[in-house]
Design a protein around this motif. Structure first.
Motif, PDB file in Angstrom:
ATOM      1  N   LYS A 112       0.836  -1.203   0.000  1.00 58.12           N
ATOM      2  CA  LYS A 112       0.000   0.000   0.000  1.00 58.12           C
ATOM      3  C   LYS A 112       0.873   1.256   0.000  1.00 58.12           C
ATOM      4  O   LYS A 112       0.610   2.206  -0.739  1.00 58.12           O
ATOM      5  CB  LYS A 112      -0.933   0.002   1.211  1.00 58.12           C
ATOM      6  CG  LYS A 112      -1.928   1.139   1.219  1.00 58.12           C
ATOM      7  CD  LYS A 112      -2.938   0.955   2.335  1.00 58.12           C
ATOM      8  CE  LYS A 112      -4.067   1.949   2.225  1.00 58.12           C
ATOM      9  NZ  LYS A 112      -5.131   1.664   3.196  1.00 58.12           N
ATOM     10  N   LEU A 113       1.927   1.257   0.799  1.00 53.94           N
ATOM     11  CA  LEU A 113       2.852   2.396   0.828  1.00 53.94           C
ATOM     12  C   LEU A 113       3.525   2.594  -0.525  1.00 53.94           C
ATOM     13  O   LEU A 113       3.638   3.732  -1.012  1.00 53.94           O
ATOM     14  CB  LEU A 113       3.899   2.217   1.921  1.00 53.94           C
ATOM     15  CG  LEU A 113       3.411   2.453   3.339  1.00 53.94           C
ATOM     16  CD1 LEU A 113       4.435   1.956   4.351  1.00 53.94           C
ATOM     17  CD2 LEU A 113       3.107   3.934   3.553  1.00 53.94           C
ATOM     18  N   LYS A 114       3.972   1.508  -1.133  1.00 57.83           N
ATOM     19  CA  LYS A 114       4.587   1.605  -2.459  1.00 57.83           C
ATOM     20  C   LYS A 114       3.605   2.226  -3.456  1.00 57.83           C
ATOM     21  O   LYS A 114       3.981   3.073  -4.258  1.00 57.83           O
ATOM     22  CB  LYS A 114       5.036   0.229  -2.956  1.00 57.83           C
ATOM     23  CG  LYS A 114       6.278  -0.292  -2.282  1.00 57.83           C
ATOM     24  CD  LYS A 114       6.631  -1.674  -2.833  1.00 57.83           C
ATOM     25  CE  LYS A 114       7.834  -2.254  -2.128  1.00 57.83           C
ATOM     26  NZ  LYS A 114       8.190  -3.579  -2.636  1.00 57.83           N
ATOM     27  N   HIS A 115       2.354   1.797  -3.403  1.00 59.35           N
ATOM     28  CA  HIS A 115       1.326   2.329  -4.291  1.00 59.35           C
ATOM     29  C   HIS A 115       1.139   3.832  -4.063  1.00 59.35           C
ATOM     30  O   HIS A 115       1.090   4.610  -5.019  1.00 59.35           O
ATOM     31  CB  HIS A 115       0.008   1.582  -4.078  1.00 59.35           C
ATOM     32  CG  HIS A 115      -1.146   2.182  -4.798  1.00 59.35           C
ATOM     33  ND1 HIS A 115      -1.317   2.093  -6.166  1.00 59.35           N
ATOM     34  CD2 HIS A 115      -2.189   2.917  -4.333  1.00 59.35           C
ATOM     35  CE1 HIS A 115      -2.411   2.731  -6.507  1.00 59.35           C
ATOM     36  NE2 HIS A 115      -2.956   3.244  -5.423  1.00 59.35           N
ATOM     37  N   LEU A 116       1.034   4.263  -2.800  1.00 57.13           N
ATOM     38  CA  LEU A 116       0.836   5.681  -2.491  1.00 57.13           C
ATOM     39  C   LEU A 116       2.011   6.526  -2.966  1.00 57.13           C
ATOM     40  O   LEU A 116       1.825   7.643  -3.456  1.00 57.13           O
ATOM     41  CB  LEU A 116       0.614   5.875  -0.985  1.00 57.13           C
ATOM     42  CG  LEU A 116      -0.629   5.218  -0.386  1.00 57.13           C
ATOM     43  CD1 LEU A 116      -0.667   5.413   1.120  1.00 57.13           C
ATOM     44  CD2 LEU A 116      -1.898   5.725  -1.056  1.00 57.13           C
ATOM     45  N   ILE A 117       3.213   5.982  -2.840  1.00 56.34           N
ATOM     46  CA  ILE A 117       4.414   6.686  -3.297  1.00 56.34           C
ATOM     47  C   ILE A 117       4.469   6.709  -4.824  1.00 56.34           C
ATOM     48  O   ILE A 117       4.686   7.758  -5.431  1.00 56.34           O
ATOM     49  CB  ILE A 117       5.684   6.040  -2.700  1.00 56.34           C
ATOM     50  CG1 ILE A 117       5.738   6.284  -1.191  1.00 56.34           C
ATOM     51  CG2 ILE A 117       6.941   6.566  -3.387  1.00 56.34           C
ATOM     52  CD1 ILE A 117       6.768   5.440  -0.451  1.00 56.34           C
ATOM     53  N   ASP A 118       4.254   5.554  -5.466  1.00 54.19           N
ATOM     54  CA  ASP A 118       4.310   5.469  -6.929  1.00 54.19           C
ATOM     55  C   ASP A 118       3.285   6.371  -7.607  1.00 54.19           C
ATOM     56  O   ASP A 118       3.550   6.960  -8.654  1.00 54.19           O
ATOM     57  CB  ASP A 118       4.105   4.028  -7.404  1.00 54.19           C
ATOM     58  CG  ASP A 118       5.271   3.119  -7.048  1.00 54.19           C
ATOM     59  OD1 ASP A 118       6.352   3.639  -6.679  1.00 54.19           O
ATOM     60  OD2 ASP A 118       5.091   1.887  -7.130  1.00 54.19           O
ATOM     61  N   GLU A 119       2.098   6.481  -7.017  1.00 55.04           N
ATOM     62  CA  GLU A 119       1.034   7.318  -7.579  1.00 55.04           C
ATOM     63  C   GLU A 119       1.184   8.779  -7.186  1.00 55.04           C
ATOM     64  O   GLU A 119       0.336   9.605  -7.533  1.00 55.04           O
ATOM     65  CB  GLU A 119      -0.345   6.796  -7.138  1.00 55.04           C
ATOM     66  CG  GLU A 119      -0.678   5.417  -7.670  1.00 55.04           C
ATOM     67  CD  GLU A 119      -0.735   5.388  -9.195  1.00 55.04           C
ATOM     68  OE1 GLU A 119      -1.337   6.308  -9.789  1.00 55.04           O
ATOM     69  OE2 GLU A 119      -0.163   4.444  -9.790  1.00 55.04           O
ATOM     70  N   LYS A 120       2.243   9.074  -6.433  1.00 53.11           N
ATOM     71  CA  LYS A 120       2.523  10.440  -5.968  1.00 53.11           C
ATOM     72  C   LYS A 120       1.371  11.003  -5.144  1.00 53.11           C
ATOM     73  O   LYS A 120       1.067  12.201  -5.189  1.00 53.11           O
ATOM     74  CB  LYS A 120       2.886  11.347  -7.125  1.00 53.11           C
ATOM     75  CG  LYS A 120       4.129  10.874  -7.858  1.00 53.11           C
ATOM     76  CD  LYS A 120       4.625  11.870  -8.857  1.00 53.11           C
ATOM     77  CE  LYS A 120       5.820  11.438  -9.663  1.00 53.11           C
ATOM     78  NZ  LYS A 120       6.596  10.332  -9.323  1.00 53.11           N
ATOM     79  N   LEU A 121       0.738  10.118  -4.380  1.00 53.88           N
ATOM     80  CA  LEU A 121      -0.311  10.556  -3.462  1.00 53.88           C
ATOM     81  C   LEU A 121       0.291  11.066  -2.160  1.00 53.88           C
ATOM     82  O   LEU A 121      -0.332  11.856  -1.458  1.00 53.88           O
ATOM     83  CB  LEU A 121      -1.296   9.417  -3.196  1.00 53.88           C
ATOM     84  CG  LEU A 121      -2.116   8.993  -4.409  1.00 53.88           C
ATOM     85  CD1 LEU A 121      -2.962   7.770  -4.092  1.00 53.88           C
ATOM     86  CD2 LEU A 121      -2.985  10.143  -4.902  1.00 53.88           C
ATOM     87  N   ILE A 122       1.484  10.588  -1.834  1.00 51.50           N
ATOM     88  CA  ILE A 122       2.231  11.149  -0.713  1.00 51.50           C
ATOM     89  C   ILE A 122       3.605  11.569  -1.209  1.00 51.50           C
ATOM     90  O   ILE A 122       4.177  10.931  -2.083  1.00 51.50           O
ATOM     91  CB  ILE A 122       2.355  10.188   0.493  1.00 51.50           C
ATOM     92  CG1 ILE A 122       3.080   8.902   0.127  1.00 51.50           C
ATOM     93  CG2 ILE A 122       0.995   9.914   1.108  1.00 51.50           C
ATOM     94  CD1 ILE A 122       3.397   8.000   1.311  1.00 51.50           C
ATOM     95  N   TYR A 123       4.088  12.664  -0.645  1.00 50.03           N
ATOM     96  CA  TYR A 123       5.401  13.165  -1.027  1.00 50.03           C
ATOM     97  C   TYR A 123       6.471  12.603  -0.101  1.00 50.03           C
ATOM     98  O   TYR A 123       7.512  12.161  -0.535  1.00 50.03           O
ATOM     99  CB  TYR A 123       5.408  14.693  -0.982  1.00 50.03           C
ATOM    100  CG  TYR A 123       6.772  15.253  -1.251  1.00 50.03           C
ATOM    101  CD1 TYR A 123       7.282  15.260  -2.551  1.00 50.03           C
ATOM    102  CD2 TYR A 123       7.556  15.750  -0.226  1.00 50.03           C
ATOM    103  CE1 TYR A 123       8.549  15.739  -2.810  1.00 50.03           C
ATOM    104  CE2 TYR A 123       8.823  16.241  -0.483  1.00 50.03           C
ATOM    105  CZ  TYR A 123       9.318  16.236  -1.771  1.00 50.03           C
ATOM    106  OH  TYR A 123      10.568  16.703  -2.021  1.00 50.03           O
ATOM    107  N   GLY A 124       6.188  12.639   1.188  1.00 48.07           N
ATOM    108  CA  GLY A 124       7.166  12.175   2.161  1.00 48.07           C
ATOM    109  C   GLY A 124       6.569  11.133   3.074  1.00 48.07           C
ATOM    110  O   GLY A 124       5.355  11.077   3.284  1.00 48.07           O
TER     111      GLY A 124
END
Length: 186
Positions: free
Chosen positions: A109-121
């Motif tokens: 889930k974290l990888k997905h949020l990072i890959d989709e640029k939904l979270i920056y940091g």
């Protein structure tokens, strides 16, 4: 808004801001980590917040505002991804703080949020530096959170030498932290 290559936001101009530069948002009080020093007092009885209300309240906040999202365990909130999508569309800079114990379990889930640029940091609240290095996230914008009085200088040195960014947080003597301080020397 120009940004520095190390992740810092830089605003240029003069005058008084008419909107917040950053917002801290606790989206849930649910957490299964049972950390003895958790000042939030989050536990398995905790409830999720109404993210639709937050979305409506911040309708006029301009792009560039940073939103630091935490909890409890924000990865358990069922509306997290849709909330982050709205924030991304509005140009908000979302950062997420999670406990190290949740990183492995929610790694995809974290990888997905990072890959989709939904979270920056991504802020990771460190529980155990000896198992920290098993985390396999390819984000260059991870900050490891240590608590003064809970973690040691050796903990800091290990992370700083091998991982990079560290945020040293002051000990909070409220919530479960009061009980922890009475039973442990800080």
């Amino acid at each position: 808004f120009p940004s520095h290559d190390r992740g810092s936001k830089i605003r240029e101009g003069h005058g008084i801001s008419t909107f917040p530069e950053s917002v801290d948002l606790k989206i849930t009080d649910y957490c299964d980590m049972n950390r003895s020093f958790c000042h939030e007092m989050s536990d398995t009885q905790g409830k999720h917040s109404n993210l639709n209300l937050a979305t409506r309240l911040w309708d006029n906040i301009p792009s560039g505002v940073e939103i630091a999202i935490g909890g409890g365990n924000p990865l358990e909130h069922p509306g997290l991804e849709s909330f982050l999508s709205v924030c991304k569309d509005r140009g908000h800079i979302c950062n997420l703080t999670v406990n190290q114990g949740h990183v492995e379990r929610f790694q995809e889930k974290l990888k997905h949020l990072i890959d989709e640029k939904l979270i920056y940091g991504l802020g990771i609240s460190v529980s155990d530096v000896t198992t920290l290095f098993d985390i396999d996230l390819k984000s260059g914008n991870i900050v490891y959170h240590l608590i003064l009085g809970v973690h040691t200088y050796l903990d800091y040195s290990i992370i700083k030498d091998r991982r990079g960014k560290v945020l040293l947080l002051g000990y909070k003597n409220y919530g479960y932290g009061q009980r922890y301080q009475r039973t442990n020397e800080l």
